[in-house]
Structure formats: structure tokens, C-alpha cells
Design a protein around this motif. Structure first.
Motif, PDB file in Angstrom:
ATOM      1  N   ASP A  21       0.770  -1.119  -0.158  1.00 32.21           N
ATOM      2  CA  ASP A  21      -0.106  -0.203   0.070  1.00 32.21           C
ATOM      3  C   ASP A  21       0.769   1.300  -0.002  1.00 32.21           C
ATOM      4  N   PRO A  22       0.162   2.393  -0.488  1.00 31.26           N
ATOM      5  CA  PRO A  22       1.298   3.477  -0.670  1.00 31.26           C
ATOM      6  C   PRO A  22       1.729   4.154   0.646  1.00 31.26           C
ATOM      7  N   LEU A  23       1.337   3.980   1.813  1.00 27.20           N
ATOM      8  CA  LEU A  23       1.849   4.222   2.926  1.00 27.20           C
ATOM      9  C   LEU A  23       3.370   3.284   3.185  1.00 27.20           C
ATOM     10  N   VAL A  24       3.112   2.158   2.956  1.00 22.05           N
ATOM     11  CA  VAL A  24       4.431   1.365   3.221  1.00 22.05           C
ATOM     12  C   VAL A  24       5.458   1.760   2.352  1.00 22.05           C
ATOM     13  N   LYS A  25       4.970   2.011   0.944  1.00 26.27           N
ATOM     14  CA  LYS A  25       6.046   2.386  -0.002  1.00 26.27           C
ATOM     15  C   LYS A  25       6.614   3.653   0.353  1.00 26.27           C
ATOM     16  N   GLU A  26       5.659   4.591   1.121  1.00 27.38           N
ATOM     17  CA  GLU A  26       6.542   5.820   1.549  1.00 27.38           C
ATOM     18  C   GLU A  26       7.581   5.661   2.561  1.00 27.38           C
ATOM     19  N   LEU A  27       7.257   4.625   3.411  1.00 32.81           N
ATOM     20  CA  LEU A  27       8.130   4.349   4.582  1.00 32.81           C
ATOM     21  C   LEU A  27       9.527   3.678   3.766  1.00 32.81           C
ATOM     22  N   ILE A  28       9.336   2.837   3.005  1.00 28.28           N
ATOM     23  CA  ILE A  28      10.621   2.282   2.186  1.00 28.28           C
ATOM     24  C   ILE A  28      11.114   3.336   1.726  1.00 28.28           C
ATOM     25  N   TYR A  29      10.545   4.310   0.986  1.00 28.83           N
ATOM     26  CA  TYR A  29      11.193   5.520   0.357  1.00 28.83           C
ATOM     27  C   TYR A  29      12.199   6.466   1.582  1.00 28.83           C
ATOM     28  N   VAL A  30      11.348   6.525   2.409  1.00 34.25           N
ATOM     29  CA  VAL A  30      12.038   7.316   3.480  1.00 34.25           C
ATOM     30  C   VAL A  30      13.318   6.537   4.270  1.00 34.25           C
ATOM     31  N   ALA A  31      13.462   5.194   4.185  1.00 33.12           N
ATOM     32  CA  ALA A  31      14.245   4.245   4.546  1.00 33.12           C
ATOM     33  C   ALA A  31      15.334   4.537   3.645  1.00 33.12           C
ATOM     34  N   VAL A  32      15.222   4.420   2.482  1.00 29.60           N
ATOM     35  CA  VAL A  32      16.344   4.364   1.160  1.00 29.60           C
ATOM     36  C   VAL A  32      17.108   5.607   1.619  1.00 29.60           C
ATOM     37  N   SER A  33      16.247   6.925   1.489  1.00 27.03           N
ATOM     38  CA  SER A  33      16.453   8.307   1.532  1.00 27.03           C
ATOM     39  C   SER A  33      17.318   8.449   2.883  1.00 27.03           C
ATOM     40  N   THR A  34      17.025   8.023   3.649  1.00 23.47           N
ATOM     41  CA  THR A  34      17.917   8.051   4.972  1.00 23.47           C
ATOM     42  C   THR A  34      19.273   7.354   4.892  1.00 23.47           C
ATOM     43  N   ALA A  35      19.100   6.232   4.423  1.00 22.72           N
ATOM     44  CA  ALA A  35      20.475   5.366   4.140  1.00 22.72           C
ATOM     45  C   ALA A  35      21.363   5.999   3.184  1.00 22.72           C
ATOM     46  N   ASN A  36      20.796   6.806   2.067  1.00 26.62           N
ATOM     47  CA  ASN A  36      21.616   7.389   1.039  1.00 26.62           C
ATOM     48  C   ASN A  36      21.775   8.745   1.587  1.00 26.62           C
ATOM     49  N   GLY A  37      21.466   9.178   2.861  1.00 31.25           N
ATOM     50  CA  GLY A  37      22.019  10.483   3.373  1.00 31.25           C
ATOM     51  C   GLY A  37      21.458  12.031   2.554  1.00 31.25           C
ATOM     52  N   CYS A  38      20.229  11.674   1.981  1.00 31.47           N
ATOM     53  CA  CYS A  38      19.613  12.701   1.084  1.00 31.47           C
ATOM     54  C   CYS A  38      18.888  13.675   1.879  1.00 31.47           C
ATOM     55  N   GLU A  39      18.959  14.752   2.084  1.00 29.96           N
ATOM     56  CA  GLU A  39      18.351  15.619   3.311  1.00 29.96           C
ATOM     57  C   GLU A  39      16.891  16.098   2.463  1.00 29.96           C
ATOM     58  N   TYR A  40      17.084  16.456   1.433  1.00 28.19           N
ATOM     59  CA  TYR A  40      15.766  16.775   0.590  1.00 28.19           C
ATOM     60  C   TYR A  40      14.835  15.725   0.725  1.00 28.19           C
ATOM     61  N   CYS A  41      15.077  14.549   0.449  1.00 30.46           N
ATOM     62  CA  CYS A  41      14.448  13.008   0.169  1.00 30.46           C
ATOM     63  C   CYS A  41      13.934  12.997   1.586  1.00 30.46           C
ATOM     64  N   VAL A  42      14.800  12.825   2.571  1.00 29.79           N
ATOM     65  CA  VAL A  42      14.293  12.675   4.049  1.00 29.79           C
ATOM     66  C   VAL A  42      12.925  13.507   4.173  1.00 29.79           C
ATOM     67  N   HIS A  43      13.235  14.955   4.117  1.00 32.51           N
ATOM     68  CA  HIS A  43      11.974  15.799   4.276  1.00 32.51           C
ATOM     69  C   HIS A  43      10.796  15.587   3.545  1.00 32.51           C
TER      70      HIS A  43
END
Lengths: 131, 131, 131, 131, 131, 131
Positions: free
Chosen positions: B63-85
Motif C-alpha cells: 500500500d502507498p504508506l508502506v511504499k513511503e516508509l520504504i522511500y524514507v528508509a532508502v533516502s535516509t540510508a543514502n543521506g539525502c536531506e531533501y528526500c528525507v524531508h
């Protein structure tokens, strides 16, 4: 083969063996995977890692399968071969279907792509995204 | 402020404006965030990125929320400030509660820790984890 | 603002000033960017870094613009804000057009995406790719 | 050996086989490398990845060899073993000489070093680098 | 097996062989590890890398064992399998005990975890931490 | 400014305040840095992180300054701005001199460089490095 040898049940300390027994009980299997057999060289680190992992991965506001998908995502972004294998296997065991696996990979790939684009563009964060 | 200036609706090409209009329609808001305003310098890249993102993040086996959580996780691991926000904001908009946010961070942190431990130990992958 | 203050020409050692003078001569500008003013706290590290950079980025089998594009690509993948800004500026100064910038970003984004997909799939390397 | 088995031509869906046939035609070879055989588990992801890759890597403002060098650079920075192998092989096939390979590696190594130095120094971005 | 073959003493250039001889003398062993045998394809890069490594790792304000621990930490964070193996071996040779190894891993793991938490939280830097 | 607001002493829960009091006691200062004020949104995560950090960074086989240097190294490799600032400040407070800081940066930079070279070369691990 690693930077420390893998320890069998016979080679570990009593403290490490107690952790192995807990892992077996919680996971309901005799199998102890290599990560724990390597960590057993440092029983304190083994104990702290297991205790925390058990707590973090327990059911809560997020269900265990969603937590495994997040774990796979982070492990993939960090390029950890062992962790991608072990947590993908765990996710399958918790119900990840091939369709979910495909979508997980698609989201991970998309995020990696837009992370890179944003970093190359050095886009400033929108004010509305800040708390 | 970035490596390219942000383009207003008046400054973008017709192709880019058409993408902006789609984003507004799909997201039901007039707001176009900075990422798209930067990408608009290359209308083809803007189009390809939006088309793919829309598809990847649509409801499916996950579901879309789970996909967003995964997106936040990858963005955090990649250190992307904009994407985490931006993706943390999107996850909140899709229903992420403070409890879910806390657990998301705990899993991300735990994964980062065990990723590092496994890499330092160079633990060989268990045969049983391989397909 | 960084972990060491930026040093003015008046504050640096004679060894560091000599490097600043070389940078000015090679780049035909009076401007010394912040990286060198921070590195000047350790004149030996400043000297070694500048000497090597000058050599690596000189024309060779690859031309200087191509080398800058590669530098931007690595800096983006490593998430280094300063380096993305400074080397994107350098690439523009060496002739990178907006079209080339767009294609550079598209390749960086594509590579980040397939890197992530391959890592998530843990695809074994084809024998034919190994030397 | 990966997180999904590699699929032979006989095992893939009709949609996936159609992508294989396009790859063969564009690359003028019968060989389908493992990345595509793994991705074939998700024909939609396979199709989207191939369609975009073909477009991004086509001749444009940057020539195909330069694009491959950038791909190798990103793959190296991201630590993707498979991608380093496959894109280094592709770069050689497109004309990368040993001298160019040596210079590519030297630039990648230099960038990684100064990325790390800047990050450790937390050097603020010069105003003149911002657009 | 790598992207270039490993070169034996008989296959390298005179310039590369001179570097091999220096490595043997400084390290007081006949053994030349694979990294140098691969780098020997580019004698200039081999020479520059060895000259700089020798200088950076020499005793100074930090002792050689501490430098090796730092090297292992960076190599682990960067996910470099070869480097984790070679520098863990070097650290052991310089006196790293199993207790020190365990603490090194614990610090690396802890740092990776809090790095991820801070990135997910996007915590602003305290004014008092800035120079 | 982050993805969660920073909480003052008046806003945190009793459990979080208890952790703040312990941090003040152990560090012998009234100052609570932003990381803890952000983490306080999830008192359980705050408690677990502080308890583990306190233990991992305590004197042991490695002294506290060496542990801080390793922490800075990992934080730099992971590109964590906040962590580089906070742990560089901590290292200075524990006795890191400018000379030690310069050598720390030189080792971090050297490791990043050779990590990248090895990854680009895909050098196979020497048998003698494996345990």
C-alpha cells in the motif's frame, strides 16, 4: 572466511550460548545463522545486538513484515550482501510474495534514482516540508 | 541555490508545464515542490521521472504508506536531506503516526548498525539464505 | 562554520601560502575557494592534496571536461554537497552545456537505480564480465 | 544464488521475452546478462528499466563512451560489484583503453578522497559556486 | 577476476617493480598483496598511491595502530570487502587484540546507527558545535 | 526544522526527562544537544540509544579519545553532517590536538581513496587475509 572465524555451539562462551538458546526459542528453529556465530566472539556485543533487535522487530505500530521490508531497503541502500540475503529470506518467511518483492525493489530503485537526482541538483528543501 | 535555478510556471517549457499540471491533478494541490522545479530544466528527464514515480508509488501489492516508509528508509540510508524531508512529509500525509515514525527510525537505525557489524565481520552468507 | 575555521592569506603558514600562489597561477584567478582555506590548517595535507589533484585532473587520455563530469558523478553518489557545487561549477567553466548537465544527471540517476536493483537482487556476476 | 533465481528464455513470460529480444537486437548479440534474467521475475520492472536505460545511454550531448565512464564512476562510488564489472566491460567494448581506465580510476579515487576531506572539514559552500 | 588481471613480478614495468621493492623493504616481507598487483597496470597511479599511503600511515601524532583502526572503520562504512580484510589483518599485525576488535566493531555499529537516526530526524547542528 | 520539532525539558515525558538527567550527570554539563531533544519524541528509542552509547563509548580496551576518532571517521564516511560536528567537538574536548585532527582527516581521505580504487579494480581478497 570472515575477519573472525564462525563459532560452533561447543566453542562459544556460556553467555553467548544463552543468547543462542534465546534465538532458537524466539525463532522456533535450531538454526543459528552465521551473523550470530561471528558476533559470539564478543558476548557483550552479541547480547546487546540480539536484545535490541528482538525489541525493534517485534510487532508494534508497524507489523513485522513491513519492518522486514524496511530492513531490506536499508540493507540494499547500504550495499550489505549478507543483510540483503538474510532479511529477504526473513521477509519471504513472513509472507512477502513475489509481487511484493518486485514492488519493494521498484521503490528502492526509484528512491535511489531520485536521491541521486536531488543530490546532483542540490535542490533546496521546500519550507513547507520543514516541521 | 542549487546547481540550477528553480523555474516558475512562467519560465518552464510547454512540455514541463504539462507535467506540472499532471502533478497538480494527481496530488490534488496547486503546490509544485522544488524538485520538479529544478528538474524542469530538462523536460525529458522531468517527464520520465514523474511518469515512473507515479507508477511505482501507486497502490499495488504494497500500500502507498508502506511504499513511503520504504522511500524514507532508502533516502535516509543514502543521506539525502531533501528526500528525507519530502518523503517524511508525504508519509505523514498518508497516515504515518508518531508511533510509526518512531518505529521506522528504530528499524532504520538497527539495520544500519547490523549492516555495519556484518561488513566489519565479513560474515559469509549462510547457504540456506540463497535461493 | 566547519570543524576548522577558514584561513585568510594573512593567517596561513608560508608553506600553505605557497600552495595558494600555485593554485592562483594554474587557475589564472585570485580566488581561493573554501576547501583550500580549510585544508590550510594542515599544510602538508594541503600540499599533498593539491599536488595530486593538479596531476590527476590534467589533460591525458581523458580530456579535462570528461574528468570533471566523472568528479561530479562520484561526488553526487557520495552525497558531498560542497563537491557537487564546486565541481559542477568547474564543469560549467570547462564547457558543460545545460544539455550535457541534463544527460549527466540522467546517467547518474539511472546508475543509482540499477545499482540498487542489482544489490537488491544480489545478481551473480556473469563469467564473461570477468577478465 | 541471488535473492531470485535467474530465468532462462524458456522460463520467462512473453512480455519478458519481448524485452530480451529487443536487448539482443539493440546490442547485436545473443547474450542476455544476468541482471535482465533476474529482473525478468517482474516483467513490468524489466520493461521500464530497459526502456529507460536504452534512452539514457543513447548518443546525445554526451557520447556513449563518456556515459559508460560516468556509469562506472557511480557504480564504484556505490560499491556495486556487479555494476562495476558489467559497465567496465561495456566501456572497454566502446573503446576505453587501458590509459583511459587508469585515468578513470585516478579521478574516482581523487574524488572519493576530497569528498571525504570536505565532509570531515564540513567546509561551507562558497557563494560563488551557487547559481 | 577483477576488472584488470593481477600482474606478477615478471609482468610489471620497471617503474612498478621499483614500487614493489619499496613495499617489500618497508614491510619487511616478500609478500605483495593483490591491490598493488592490480594497480601495477598504471605505474603512475601505483607510485602515487604507495608514496602517499606510506606517508599517511607513518607514526605521527596518532600511532600506527590507531590509524589502522580508523582505516578499518572507514572501509567498513564504505562497504569495501577487500579493504576490511586487508586492514583488519594489518591491525591484528600491529597489535589489535580480540577485545579491541570487538570494541572497534561496537563503535562502528553505534556510529552507523546514530548517523542513520540523525539523518532520519534531520536534526539541526547545535550552534555550540560549530567552530 | 528537522522532521520532528526539538523538545524542551518542559515538553518531554517523564521517561525522557530521566534520560536527560542521566546525560547531564554523566557529561557533567547542563547542556543537552539537539540529537537527544529530537529523539525524545520516542522515549523508548531515546533510552535504548543513550544506554547503549554510554556503554560503547566507556573506557575499555580502547580509550575514549580513540573511540571518538573512530566515530568521526564513520560519520564522515557516512556523510552525516550533524555527527561530524558533534563528534569532532567531542574529540576536541577529549584531547584531540590540531595535529591529530589533521592526521585523522588524512587517514580518512586515504582510506576513501583506496576503497574506491579497490572497488573500481574489483581486486580479489588475498587468501592470506582471510582467517
Amino acid at each position: 572466511m570472515g575477519t573472525v572465524p564462525l563459532l560452533s555451539d561447543e566453542e562459544v562462551s556460556a553467555e553467548a550460548l544463552a543468547v543462542f538458546e534465546e534465538i532458537r526459542k524466539v525463532r522456533q528453529t535450531d538454526f543459528i545463522n552465521n551473523f550470530w556465530r561471528a558476533l559470539a566472539h564478543d558476548p557483550e556485543l552479541l547480547r546487546a545486538t540480539w536484545d535490541r533487535l528482538k525489541m525493534v522487530m517485534a510487532p508494534g505500530a508497524l507489523d513485522p513484515l513491513v519492518k522486514e521490508l524496511i530492513y531490506v531497503a536499508v540493507s540494499t541502500a547500504n550495499g550489505c550482501e549478507y543483510c540483503v540475503h538474510s532479511h529477504t529470506a526473513a521477509a519471504k518467511a513472513k509472507g512477502m510474495t513475489p509481487e511484493m518483492h518486485g514492488e519493494l525493489l521498484a521503490v528502492i530503485g526509484m528512491a535511489a534514482q531520485t536521491n541521486a537526482l536531488v543530490t546532483g541538483l542540490q535542490t533546496p528543501v521546500d519550507e513547507s516540508f520543514r516541521t
